[in-house]
Design an enzyme around this catalytic site. Structure first.
Site, PDB file in Angstrom:
ATOM      1  N   GLY A  36      37.338  43.423  36.665  1.00 10.74           N
ATOM      2  CA  GLY A  36      38.750  43.790  36.805  1.00 10.74           C
ATOM      3  C   GLY A  36      39.210  43.799  38.255  1.00 10.74           C
ATOM      4  N   LEU A  52      41.832  42.165  39.209  1.00 10.98           N
ATOM      5  CA  LEU A  52      41.812  40.698  39.258  1.00 10.98           C
ATOM      6  C   LEU A  52      42.619  40.142  40.429  1.00 10.98           C
ATOM      7  CD1 LEU A  52      42.230  39.910  35.444  1.00 10.98           C
ATOM      8  CD2 LEU A  52      40.119  40.229  36.769  1.00 10.98           C
ATOM      9  N   HIS A  53      42.130  39.025  40.960  1.00  9.51           N
ATOM     10  CA  HIS A  53      42.801  38.294  42.040  1.00  9.51           C
ATOM     11  C   HIS A  53      42.708  36.810  41.720  1.00  9.51           C
ATOM     12  CE1 HIS A  53      38.713  37.514  43.314  1.00  9.51           C
ATOM     13  NE2 HIS A  53      38.484  38.808  43.445  1.00  9.51           N
ATOM     14  N   GLY A  74      40.790  34.556  42.711  1.00  8.97           N
ATOM     15  CA  GLY A  74      39.426  34.061  42.469  1.00  8.97           C
ATOM     16  C   GLY A  74      39.099  34.143  40.978  1.00  8.97           C
ATOM     17  N   HIS A  75      39.353  35.327  40.387  1.00 12.34           N
ATOM     18  CA  HIS A  75      39.125  35.481  38.948  1.00 12.34           C
ATOM     19  C   HIS A  75      39.996  34.491  38.159  1.00 12.34           C
ATOM     20  CE1 HIS A  75      38.307  39.763  40.372  1.00 12.34           C
ATOM     21  NE2 HIS A  75      37.177  39.463  39.756  1.00 12.34           N
ATOM     22  N   GLU A 112      31.117  31.030  42.789  1.00 12.91           N
ATOM     23  CA  GLU A 112      30.103  30.811  43.837  1.00 12.91           C
ATOM     24  C   GLU A 112      30.207  31.865  44.933  1.00 12.91           C
ATOM     25  OE1 GLU A 112      30.738  26.761  45.021  1.00 12.91           O
ATOM     26  OE2 GLU A 112      29.685  25.966  43.264  1.00 12.91           O
ATOM     27  N   GLN A 136      24.010  35.648  42.382  1.00 14.37           N
ATOM     28  CA  GLN A 136      24.248  36.085  40.997  1.00 14.37           C
ATOM     29  C   GLN A 136      24.381  34.877  40.073  1.00 14.37           C
ATOM     30  OE1 GLN A 136      27.124  39.314  39.689  1.00 14.37           O
ATOM     31  NE2 GLN A 136      28.452  37.536  39.512  1.00 14.37           N
ATOM     32  N   SER A 148      38.168  39.225  47.092  1.00 12.49           N
ATOM     33  CA  SER A 148      37.260  40.178  46.454  1.00 12.49           C
ATOM     34  C   SER A 148      38.079  41.390  46.031  1.00 12.49           C
ATOM     35  CB  SER A 148      36.192  40.620  47.462  1.00 12.49           C
ATOM     36  OG  SER A 148      35.531  41.778  46.997  1.00 12.49           O
ATOM     37  N   SER A 149      37.712  41.980  44.903  1.00 12.23           N
ATOM     38  CA  SER A 149      38.414  43.197  44.463  1.00 12.23           C
ATOM     39  C   SER A 149      38.279  44.290  45.520  1.00 12.23           C
ATOM     40  CB  SER A 149      37.830  43.694  43.141  1.00 12.23           C
ATOM     41  OG  SER A 149      37.916  42.677  42.165  1.00 12.23           O
TER      42      SER A 149
END
Ligand code: AMP
Length: 298
Positions: free
Chosen positions: A28, A30-31, A33-34, A146, A151, A183-184
């Site tokens: 969550g 969200l930005h 990137g998501h 990426e 991860q 990034s969140s």
């Protein structure tokens, strides 16, 4: 929807009619990137599921878990225009039994180097939750950024070992116009800290460009020196490793291209970022106009 049962009921029709299910797991806040992962899933699949779950077992730092940004209603509104079919927002009780102990995941260097060394238990929690989510959603394709390169490598390995029919797809890092990887956790940075944090991406880009004429050790050491001398940035590691095995890069090899990764504390936030280092063959293919900043910002 918030239960595995409701999600599986909802997906039954799609699955029975042979539709491809795409899955984007998130925590969550969200930005873009998501949303780039969601767009990739939308383009490649018939049905798209996004999960929003702040997974407690992957936080090795309780303070980080407490301050992690949460905004589910805003997230659902951000997802509405993307054409997502289902947003899965389980509770902790839905995903874990009380007192559940997360098992260790040992994929060798993949799980024990870099983030694995600096965040004990982190990848055990990541693998535990993603395995549960894969079992719940049973996607055909799953999309990861990426930005979290290690991860991604670990989850590709999880896919190979336990979900052989699943495609685990990596998507490029989305950055702010000045280069900061989205990034969140960036929401927790002050304006000044955001400026300070730009040293991270700038250093990675400049170091990657040096690979054209310097050996790996010199590139890595130069990046480390830059980051340790940047005011307000406290780097934990800077490492040049193989993109496929995450083993340290000792010499440049066309067949085994490298990536430069770092983690650094800026103010209250631990940031990670990385930059793929073009091999000589990639440079020849892309041409002499390649520049990492141009390649990665956009
Ligand atoms: P998170 O919500 O931080 O767990 O991230 C969910 C997914 O979004 C992961 O696959 C991340 O790698 C990906 N992601 C996070 N930030 C970015 C970014 N700046 N660009 C691309 N993907 C990202």
């Amino acid at each position: 929807m918030s239960t595995v049962q409701a999600l599986q009921n909802a997906l039954l029709k799609a699955r029975n009619s042979g539709q491809k299910v795409g899955f984007v797991p998130t925590m969550g806040a969200l930005h873009d990137g998501h949303l780039s992962l969601v767009a990739r899933a939308r383009a490649a699949c018939d049905v798209v599921v996004v999960s929003i779950f702040v997974n407690p077992t992957q936080f090795n730092n309780p303070q980080d878990l407490e301050t992690y940004p949460r905004q589910v209603e805003t997230d659902v509104a951000l997802l509405a225009p993307t054409g997502v079919d289902f947003v899965f927002t389980p509770t902790i009780a839905e995903m874990y039994t009380p007192d559940e102990v997360v098992e260790d995941t040992d994929y060798g260097v993949l799980t024990h180097s870099l983030e694995g060394a600096f965040r004990p238990g982190h990848f055990n929690g990541v693998v535990a939750i993603v395995r549960k989510l894969f079992q719940a959603v049973q996607p055909n394709r799953a999309f990861f950024g990426e930005k979290d390169f290690q991860q991604l490598a670990i989850l590709q390995e999880l896919g190979r070992r336990e979900f052989p029919a699943l495609e685990v797809i990596g998507c490029p890092i989305i950055r702010e116009p000045e280069g900061l990887a989205m990034s969140s956790r960036n929401a927790l940075l002050s304006d000044q800290e955001r400026q300070v944090a730009l040293a991270i991406s700038r250093t990675l880009f400049a170091a990657a460009a040096r690979a054209a004429h310097d050996p790996p050790g010199a590139v890595r050491d130069w990046a480390w020196a830059q980051l340790t001398s940047a005011q307000g940035v406290d780097p934990e590691y800077v490492e040049l490793v193989s993109r496929s095995t995450l083993e340290p890069t000792k010499q440049w090899k066309d067949a085994d291209p490298a990536i430069l990764l770092t983690a650094a504390q800026v103010g209250p936030v631990r940031l990670i970022d990385n930059c793929q280092v073009p091999s000589a063959a990639e440079l020849r293919a892309i041409g002499e106009h390649w520049h990492p900043a141009e390649a990665q910002i956009g």
